[in-house]
Design a protein around this motif. Structure first.
Motif, mmCIF file in Angstrom:
data_model
loop_
_atom_site.group_PDB
_atom_site.id
_atom_site.type_symbol
_atom_site.label_atom_id
_atom_site.label_comp_id
_atom_site.label_asym_id
_atom_site.label_seq_id
_atom_site.Cartn_x
_atom_site.Cartn_y
_atom_site.Cartn_z
ATOM 1 N N VAL A 84 0.735 -1.244 -0.136
ATOM 2 C CA VAL A 84 0.014 -0.028 0.016
ATOM 3 C C VAL A 84 0.954 1.140 0.167
ATOM 4 O O VAL A 84 0.418 2.410 -0.375
ATOM 5 N N ASP A 85 2.137 1.268 0.422
ATOM 6 C CA ASP A 85 2.713 2.406 0.295
ATOM 7 C C ASP A 85 4.015 2.363 -0.545
ATOM 8 O O ASP A 85 5.028 3.062 -0.263
ATOM 9 N N GLN A 86 3.702 1.757 -1.570
ATOM 10 C CA GLN A 86 4.793 1.548 -2.758
ATOM 11 C C GLN A 86 5.113 2.782 -3.224
ATOM 12 O O GLN A 86 6.103 3.224 -3.633
ATOM 13 N N GLU A 87 4.115 3.629 -3.324
ATOM 14 C CA GLU A 87 4.318 5.072 -4.139
ATOM 15 C C GLU A 87 5.233 5.800 -3.358
ATOM 16 O O GLU A 87 5.965 6.560 -3.738
ATOM 17 N N ASP A 88 4.947 5.842 -1.994
ATOM 18 C CA ASP A 88 5.768 6.561 -1.168
ATOM 19 C C ASP A 88 7.369 6.016 -1.188
ATOM 20 O O ASP A 88 8.267 6.920 -1.113
ATOM 21 N N ARG A 89 7.648 4.891 -1.084
ATOM 22 C CA ARG A 89 8.941 4.377 -1.089
ATOM 23 C C ARG A 89 9.455 4.523 -2.631
ATOM 24 O O ARG A 89 10.740 4.801 -2.549
ATOM 25 N N GLU A 90 8.714 4.655 -3.773
ATOM 26 C CA GLU A 90 9.433 4.914 -4.932
ATOM 27 C C GLU A 90 9.653 6.269 -5.096
ATOM 28 O O GLU A 90 10.785 6.565 -5.500
ATOM 29 N N THR A 91 8.828 7.115 -4.259
ATOM 30 C CA THR A 91 9.180 8.826 -4.361
ATOM 31 C C THR A 91 10.449 8.670 -3.505
ATOM 32 O O THR A 91 11.383 9.595 -3.953
ATOM 33 N N ALA A 92 10.666 8.077 -2.316
ATOM 34 C CA ALA A 92 11.784 8.212 -1.586
ATOM 35 C C ALA A 92 12.764 7.756 -2.275
ATOM 36 O O ALA A 92 13.912 8.622 -2.050
ATOM 37 N N LEU A 93 12.707 6.804 -3.034
ATOM 38 C CA LEU A 93 14.180 6.564 -3.871
ATOM 39 C C LEU A 93 14.340 7.348 -4.869
ATOM 40 O O LEU A 93 15.596 7.559 -5.068
ATOM 41 N N SER A 94 13.353 8.107 -5.666
ATOM 42 C CA SER A 94 13.513 9.011 -6.549
ATOM 43 C C SER A 94 14.466 10.279 -5.803
ATOM 44 O O SER A 94 15.374 10.735 -6.445
ATOM 45 N N GLU A 95 13.845 10.618 -4.643
ATOM 46 C CA GLU A 95 14.546 11.787 -3.830
ATOM 47 C C GLU A 95 15.922 11.350 -3.452
ATOM 48 O O GLU A 95 16.881 12.402 -3.657
ATOM 49 N N VAL A 96 16.136 10.317 -3.047
ATOM 50 C CA VAL A 96 17.463 9.868 -2.685
ATOM 51 C C VAL A 96 18.378 9.736 -3.675
ATOM 52 O O VAL A 96 19.684 10.215 -3.680
ATOM 53 N N MET A 97 18.078 9.460 -4.803
ATOM 54 C CA MET A 97 18.832 9.414 -6.161
ATOM 55 C C MET A 97 19.326 10.830 -6.553
ATOM 56 O O MET A 97 20.301 10.930 -7.081
ATOM 57 N N ARG A 98 18.309 11.676 -6.496
ATOM 58 C CA ARG A 98 18.460 13.043 -6.883
ATOM 59 C C ARG A 98 19.478 13.832 -5.832
ATOM 60 O O ARG A 98 20.225 14.440 -6.170
ATOM 61 N N THR A 99 19.508 13.132 -4.739
ATOM 62 C CA THR A 99 20.566 13.743 -3.444
ATOM 63 C C THR A 99 21.773 13.038 -3.981
ATOM 64 O O THR A 99 22.832 13.969 -3.747
ATOM 65 N N VAL A 100 21.848 11.899 -4.063
ATOM 66 C CA VAL A 100 23.166 11.263 -4.366
ATOM 67 C C VAL A 100 23.831 11.775 -5.637
ATOM 68 O O VAL A 100 24.893 11.919 -5.698
ATOM 69 N N PHE A 101 23.143 11.710 -6.659
ATOM 70 C CA PHE A 101 23.630 12.055 -7.962
ATOM 71 C C PHE A 101 23.295 13.544 -8.377
ATOM 72 O O PHE A 101 23.046 13.760 -9.735
ATOM 73 N N GLY A 102 22.820 14.346 -7.718
ATOM 74 C CA GLY A 102 22.308 15.687 -7.846
ATOM 75 C C GLY A 102 23.137 16.741 -8.322
ATOM 76 O O GLY A 102 22.652 17.490 -9.053
#
Length: 200
Positions: A84-102
Protein backbone atom coordinates in the motif's frame (compact mmCIF):
# COMPACT_ATOMS: atom_id res chain seq x y z
CA UNK A 1 -47.15 -2.36 -39.22
CA UNK A 2 -47.91 -6.04 -39.21
CA UNK A 3 -46.96 -8.35 -36.39
CA UNK A 4 -44.15 -9.80 -38.48
CA UNK A 5 -42.76 -6.35 -39.20
CA UNK A 6 -42.81 -5.50 -35.50
CA UNK A 7 -41.02 -8.75 -34.71
CA UNK A 8 -38.37 -7.96 -37.30
CA UNK A 9 -37.89 -4.42 -35.97
CA UNK A 10 -37.62 -5.59 -32.39
CA UNK A 11 -35.24 -8.36 -33.43
CA UNK A 12 -33.05 -5.84 -35.28
CA UNK A 13 -32.98 -3.53 -32.25
CA UNK A 14 -32.12 -6.39 -29.90
CA UNK A 15 -29.40 -7.56 -32.27
CA UNK A 16 -27.95 -4.03 -32.49
CA UNK A 17 -27.94 -3.69 -28.70
CA UNK A 18 -26.36 -7.10 -28.32
CA UNK A 19 -23.62 -6.24 -30.79
CA UNK A 20 -22.98 -2.89 -29.09
CA UNK A 21 -22.78 -4.50 -25.67
CA UNK A 22 -20.55 -7.29 -26.92
CA UNK A 23 -18.21 -4.87 -28.70
CA UNK A 24 -17.99 -2.54 -25.73
CA UNK A 25 -17.46 -5.42 -23.31
CA UNK A 26 -14.68 -6.76 -25.51
CA UNK A 27 -12.94 -3.38 -25.68
CA UNK A 28 -13.24 -2.95 -21.93
CA UNK A 29 -11.91 -6.45 -21.27
CA UNK A 30 -8.90 -5.79 -23.51
CA UNK A 31 -8.22 -2.53 -21.69
CA UNK A 32 -8.28 -4.32 -18.33
CA UNK A 33 -5.88 -6.97 -19.64
CA UNK A 34 -3.52 -4.33 -21.05
CA UNK A 35 -3.69 -2.39 -17.80
CA UNK A 36 -2.78 -5.47 -15.76
CA UNK A 37 0.13 -6.10 -18.12
CA UNK A 38 1.25 -2.47 -17.83
CA UNK A 39 1.13 -2.69 -14.03
CA UNK A 40 3.29 -5.81 -14.07
CA UNK A 41 5.72 -4.13 -16.47
CA UNK A 42 5.93 -1.03 -14.28
CA UNK A 43 6.63 -3.16 -11.22
CA UNK A 44 9.41 -4.96 -13.11
CA UNK A 45 10.98 -1.65 -14.12
CA UNK A 46 10.77 -0.34 -10.57
CA UNK A 47 12.39 -3.52 -9.29
CA UNK A 48 15.12 -3.18 -11.92
CA UNK A 49 15.73 0.45 -10.91
CA UNK A 50 16.15 -0.45 -7.25
CA UNK A 51 18.41 -3.36 -8.18
CA UNK A 52 20.60 -1.11 -10.33
CA UNK A 53 20.83 1.46 -7.56
CA UNK A 54 21.84 -1.21 -5.06
CA UNK A 55 24.48 -2.51 -7.46
CA UNK A 56 25.97 0.97 -7.81
CA UNK A 57 25.82 1.56 -4.06
CA UNK A 58 27.64 -1.67 -3.26
CA UNK A 59 30.22 -1.33 -6.06
CA UNK A 60 32.45 1.04 -4.10
CA UNK A 61 32.00 4.01 -6.43
CA UNK A 62 29.99 6.02 -3.86
CA UNK A 63 31.18 7.42 -0.56
CA UNK A 64 30.12 5.28 2.44
CA UNK A 65 27.38 7.63 3.65
CA UNK A 66 25.77 7.94 0.20
CA UNK A 67 26.11 4.20 -0.36
CA UNK A 68 24.31 3.42 2.90
CA UNK A 69 21.41 5.76 2.14
CA UNK A 70 21.12 4.39 -1.40
CA UNK A 71 21.10 0.75 -0.23
CA UNK A 72 18.39 1.49 2.34
CA UNK A 73 16.22 3.25 -0.26
CA UNK A 74 16.76 0.44 -2.77
CA UNK A 75 15.88 -2.27 -0.25
CA UNK A 76 12.78 -0.36 0.86
CA UNK A 77 11.67 -0.04 -2.76
CA UNK A 78 12.20 -3.75 -3.46
CA UNK A 79 10.23 -4.70 -0.36
CA UNK A 80 7.41 -2.30 -1.25
CA UNK A 81 6.40 -3.76 -4.63
CA UNK A 82 2.66 -4.31 -4.50
CA UNK A 83 2.32 -2.84 -0.99
CA UNK A 84 0.00 0.00 0.00
CA UNK A 85 2.93 2.36 0.55
CA UNK A 86 4.70 1.48 -2.70
CA UNK A 87 4.27 4.99 -4.11
CA UNK A 88 5.83 6.59 -1.02
CA UNK A 89 8.82 4.23 -1.22
CA UNK A 90 9.36 4.89 -4.91
CA UNK A 91 9.16 8.64 -4.36
CA UNK A 92 11.67 8.33 -1.53
CA UNK A 93 14.03 6.36 -3.80
CA UNK A 94 13.80 9.05 -6.49
CA UNK A 95 14.57 11.73 -3.93
CA UNK A 96 17.56 9.80 -2.59
CA UNK A 97 18.91 9.36 -6.11
CA UNK A 98 18.61 13.08 -6.86
CA UNK A 99 20.47 13.80 -3.63
CA UNK A 100 23.25 11.28 -4.26
CA UNK A 101 23.61 12.11 -7.97
CA UNK A 102 22.29 15.66 -7.90
CA UNK A 103 25.47 17.60 -8.59
CA UNK A 104 26.79 17.55 -12.16
CA UNK A 105 30.42 17.91 -11.08
CA UNK A 106 30.09 15.09 -8.57
CA UNK A 107 28.52 12.80 -11.17
CA UNK A 108 31.30 13.60 -13.63
CA UNK A 109 33.84 12.78 -10.92
CA UNK A 110 32.09 9.45 -10.33
CA UNK A 111 32.33 8.57 -14.00
CA UNK A 112 35.95 9.67 -14.18
CA UNK A 113 37.00 7.65 -11.13
CA UNK A 114 34.90 4.55 -11.87
CA UNK A 115 36.34 1.46 -13.48
CA UNK A 116 34.63 -0.15 -16.46
CA UNK A 117 32.21 -2.39 -14.48
CA UNK A 118 31.23 0.56 -12.29
CA UNK A 119 30.61 2.77 -15.33
CA UNK A 120 28.39 0.05 -16.77
CA UNK A 121 26.43 -0.02 -13.51
CA UNK A 122 25.99 3.77 -13.59
CA UNK A 123 24.83 3.59 -17.21
CA UNK A 124 22.42 0.77 -16.35
CA UNK A 125 20.98 2.85 -13.52
CA UNK A 126 20.42 5.82 -15.83
CA UNK A 127 18.72 3.56 -18.38
CA UNK A 128 16.56 1.99 -15.66
CA UNK A 129 15.38 5.44 -14.56
CA UNK A 130 14.30 6.24 -18.12
CA UNK A 131 12.46 2.94 -18.44
CA UNK A 132 10.60 3.61 -15.20
CA UNK A 133 9.41 6.96 -16.55
CA UNK A 134 8.23 5.40 -19.81
CA UNK A 135 6.47 2.50 -18.07
CA UNK A 136 4.86 4.91 -15.58
CA UNK A 137 3.49 7.15 -18.31
CA UNK A 138 2.21 4.20 -20.34
CA UNK A 139 0.51 2.74 -17.27
CA UNK A 140 -1.19 5.99 -16.32
CA UNK A 141 -2.28 6.59 -19.92
CA UNK A 142 -4.01 3.20 -19.90
CA UNK A 143 -5.59 4.06 -16.54
CA UNK A 144 -7.06 7.23 -18.03
CA UNK A 145 -8.37 5.38 -21.10
CA UNK A 146 -9.91 2.65 -18.95
CA UNK A 147 -11.53 5.25 -16.67
CA UNK A 148 -13.10 7.00 -19.67
CA UNK A 149 -14.48 3.71 -20.95
CA UNK A 150 -15.90 2.72 -17.57
CA UNK A 151 -17.64 6.09 -17.16
CA UNK A 152 -19.69 5.54 -20.32
CA UNK A 153 -23.39 5.07 -19.66
CA UNK A 154 -23.63 1.80 -21.54
CA UNK A 155 -20.83 0.35 -19.39
CA UNK A 156 -22.38 1.54 -16.14
CA UNK A 157 -25.98 0.63 -16.98
CA UNK A 158 -25.11 -2.81 -18.31
CA UNK A 159 -22.49 -3.38 -15.58
CA UNK A 160 -20.01 -4.50 -18.21
CA UNK A 161 -17.05 -4.04 -15.88
CA UNK A 162 -18.29 -6.83 -13.65
CA UNK A 163 -16.20 -7.11 -10.48
CA UNK A 164 -13.03 -5.63 -11.99
CA UNK A 165 -11.50 -3.07 -9.61
CA UNK A 166 -11.52 0.58 -10.58
CA UNK A 167 -8.29 1.45 -12.44
CA UNK A 168 -5.67 2.93 -10.13
CA UNK A 169 -3.18 5.60 -11.14
CA UNK A 170 0.32 5.16 -9.69
CA UNK A 171 1.12 8.53 -8.12
CA UNK A 172 4.82 8.72 -7.34
CA UNK A 173 7.80 10.89 -8.22
CA UNK A 174 9.74 9.24 -11.05
CA UNK A 175 12.03 12.18 -11.87
CA UNK A 176 15.58 10.85 -12.26
CA UNK A 177 18.82 12.67 -11.43
CA UNK A 178 19.23 14.96 -14.48
CA UNK A 179 23.00 14.50 -14.64
CA UNK A 180 22.86 10.70 -14.51
CA UNK A 181 20.39 9.99 -17.30
CA UNK A 182 22.36 10.87 -20.43
CA UNK A 183 23.10 9.31 -23.79
CA UNK A 184 26.86 9.60 -23.68
CA UNK A 185 29.33 9.54 -20.84
CA UNK A 186 33.03 10.20 -20.45
CA UNK A 187 35.13 7.09 -20.82
CA UNK A 188 38.28 8.48 -19.27
CA UNK A 189 39.92 6.41 -16.59
CA UNK A 190 40.94 7.50 -13.09
CA UNK A 191 43.00 10.65 -13.01
CA UNK A 192 42.18 11.54 -16.62
CA UNK A 193 40.13 14.55 -17.56
CA UNK A 194 37.10 13.81 -19.67
CA UNK A 195 36.20 15.97 -22.65
CA UNK A 196 33.03 14.13 -23.62
CA UNK A 197 29.81 16.11 -23.72
CA UNK A 198 26.55 14.81 -22.34
CA UNK A 199 23.94 14.35 -25.01
CA UNK A 200 20.31 14.16 -23.91
Amino acid sequence: MSTLEWVLVIGAVVAAITVALSTTAGRLDRLHIRLATAQASLDRQLLDRSTCLRNVATSGVLDPASALVAVEAADASRAGIGKVDQEDRETALSEVMRTVFGDAADVDDLWASADEPQREMLADLGDACERVQLAHRFHDDLVARTERMRRKRIVRWARLAGHAPWPYRMDFDDTPPPHLVVKERPIAGPGQESSATDVR
